[in-house]
Design a protein around this motif. Structure first.
Motif, PDB file in Angstrom:
ATOM      1  N   ASP A   1      21.071  11.982 -10.141  1.00 45.57           N
ATOM      2  CA  ASP A   1      21.844  11.165  -9.211  1.00 45.57           C
ATOM      3  C   ASP A   1      22.683  11.698  -8.312  1.00 45.57           C
ATOM      4  O   ASP A   1      22.986  11.807  -7.318  1.00 45.57           O
ATOM      5  CB  ASP A   1      22.510   9.896 -10.200  1.00 45.57           C
TER       6      ASP A   1
ATOM      7  N   GLU B   1      20.240   5.864 -15.803  1.00 46.02           N
ATOM      8  CA  GLU B   1      19.944   5.970 -14.379  1.00 46.02           C
ATOM      9  C   GLU B   1      18.547   6.262 -13.929  1.00 46.02           C
ATOM     10  O   GLU B   1      17.896   5.883 -13.038  1.00 46.02           O
ATOM     11  CB  GLU B   1      20.937   6.893 -13.755  1.00 46.02           C
TER      12      GLU B   1
ATOM     13  N   HIS C   1      24.922  -2.344 -11.435  1.00 51.78           N
ATOM     14  CA  HIS C   1      26.340  -1.602 -11.305  1.00 51.78           C
ATOM     15  C   HIS C   1      27.433  -2.706 -10.999  1.00 51.78           C
ATOM     16  O   HIS C   1      28.637  -2.279 -11.602  1.00 51.78           O
ATOM     17  CB  HIS C   1      26.240  -0.602 -10.176  1.00 51.78           C
TER      18      HIS C   1
ATOM     19  N   HIS D   1      29.415   5.125 -18.538  1.00 47.78           N
ATOM     20  CA  HIS D   1      29.145   4.693 -17.312  1.00 47.78           C
ATOM     21  C   HIS D   1      27.450   4.384 -17.487  1.00 47.78           C
ATOM     22  O   HIS D   1      27.008   3.246 -17.075  1.00 47.78           O
ATOM     23  CB  HIS D   1      29.040   5.526 -16.182  1.00 47.78           C
TER      24      HIS D   1
ATOM     25  N   VAL E   1      25.665   0.821 -17.307  1.00 46.76           N
ATOM     26  CA  VAL E   1      24.527   0.254 -16.242  1.00 46.76           C
ATOM     27  C   VAL E   1      23.390  -0.269 -17.236  1.00 46.76           C
ATOM     28  O   VAL E   1      22.630  -1.153 -16.593  1.00 46.76           O
ATOM     29  CB  VAL E   1      24.185   1.782 -15.737  1.00 46.76           C
TER      30      VAL E   1
HETATM   31 MG    MG Z   1      25.607   4.946 -11.709  1.00 41.63          MG
END
Ligand code: MG
Ligand code: NAD
Length: 360
Positions: free
Chosen positions: A140, A188, A251, A268, A272
């Motif tokens: 990412d 992710e 998100h 995070h 997510v």
């Molecule tokens: Mg992200």
């Protein structure tokens, strides 16, 4: 190093992502991106002791004419500040870095973002090579050219688009990554399947054990497929005027959860994971997708040890208020990335509050 995979990112400033085991020992490949005689290697207090010396030595051995110095910053998001950014610039000045100097960002997304931003600003922009060492950074943050630091008022408020010259994702570094960070990266990875590639979700399900066991081949495949998806998107929409917004699947929920719970809650990637499941249920709620798709996504994330429910104690209406303040919300209207089934995401504006509250 043989058998490294490559993903090419096209567009105005094309670059290559190399993925493989042991890439950080290939000094010649790393040094080939140093146009001048200064290599400035930025890392953090966790990563530098593990890998920085070897990388610096590999670069020097391949290019004795290059001076390579290591700058080590504190680990963690709290170091991604304007003060630390200023510190990097002063170090570049003391180093005598010229316009042909090259910054190497060795670490997770924090190092990648701040070192990339320093490279974007020093003498109005010098070369940057990303050496991501977390799964999240490999799939990412090291790809796509966004760089930034945080302000007390919010994350990533100051930054620049500054694509790297190259990315080297050495899967060997993932062996020292804490379990929780690995899982955050997997969230992710799942996102790319959810927004664009139904078959990738099946592949992830079939290789979940291997990925959690950090099998180098499985990780390299997952990283390459993720990077190919991100590359395809940022190539067409480098500045996030349209399609790039699909990368925010889950998100809007995640950011609301992260800010509402404050420090010490979900990280995070975990937020997510919860957010993607909420977005899938929202899509069902709006009649866009089948409930079975949402259940399948939920099961996959749970297999990866990721949370799928909103943490207890977070009030739904407080989360909705947070979503209105999200920097990606347009003029107070709730805007979400939803899907029409696995692999088919799209942006939907004017989502009614009731539908959102129903899935919280
Ligand atoms: Mg992200
Ligand atoms: P991070 O950089 O804080 O790394 C997580 C932790 O793992 C840190 O403590 C780090 O020291 C440690 N670590 C890193 N590599 C290790 C290794 N190989 N072995 C042992 N420990 C290791 O966090 P992250 O999740 O990599 O990145 C998060 C950041 O990325 C956030 O600041 C976020 O805003 C940013 N981000 C940027 C983009 C972008 O497009 N630029 C995209 C997504 C996220």
């Amino acid at each position: 190093m043989s058998g490294a995979r490559h993903v090419d990112v096209g567009g105005a400033a094309p670059y290559r992502i190399a993925i493989g085991d042991g890439l950080l020992r290939d000094g010649a490949a790393l040094a080939s991106h140093v146009r001048g005689r200064h290599a400035f290697l930025v890392s953090d207090a966790n990563v530098a002791p593990l890998y920085a010396r070897d990388v610096a030595d590999a670069i020097q051995a391949a290019r004795p004419d290059v001076r390579c110095i290591v700058s080590c910053m504190p680990a963690g998001e709290s170091a991604k500040t304007l003060d630390r950014f200023g510190e990097l610039l002063r170090e570049l000045a003391d180093f005598g870095a010229t316009r042909d100097a090259c910054v190497f960002a060795l670490g997770g997304g924090v190092v990648g973002d701040i070192a990339g931003f320093a490279a974007a600003c020093w003498m109005r922009g010098i070369d940057c090579v990303q050496l991501p060492t977390t799964l999240l950074a490999m799939v990412d943050s090291s790809v796509g050219g966004k760089t930034a630091v945080d302000l007390p008022q919010g994350k990533n408020l100051v930054g620049a688009f500054h694509p790297p010259r190259a990315v080297f994702a050495d899967t060997a570094t993932l062996r020292t990554l804490p379990d929780r960070e690995l899982r955050a990266g997997l969230a992710e990875v799942v996102k790319y399947g959810a927004i664009r590639d139904d078959a990738f979700l099946d592949w992830l399900d079939a290789h979940a054990e291997a990925l959690l066991a950090r099998d180098a081949g499985a990780l390299a495949e997952a990283i390459a497929r993720s990077c190919a998806h991100k590359a395809a998107i940022v190539e067409r929409d480098p500045l996030e005027h349209g399609e790039r917004a699909l990368l925010n699947f889950g998100h809007t929920f995640a950011h609301a959860i992260e800010t509402e719970q404050g420090y010490g809650g979900l990280n995070h990637g975990e937020a997510v994971a919860v957010g993607m499941v909420r977005a899938a249920h929202l899509s069902t709620q709006l009649g866009l997708a089948d409930a079975a798709d949402a259940r399948r996504l939920e099961a996959l994330l749970a297999r990866f040890g990721l949370p799928v429910e909103v943490p207890a104690g977070l009030a739904p209406d407080a989360l909705v208020s947070r979503m209105r303040l999200d920097k990606k919300a347009a003029a107070g209207r709730l805007r979400f990335v939803v899907w029409r089934g696995a692999g088919r995401a799209e942006v939907l504006s004017d989502v009614p509050d009731d539908a959102v509250l129903a899935v919280l």
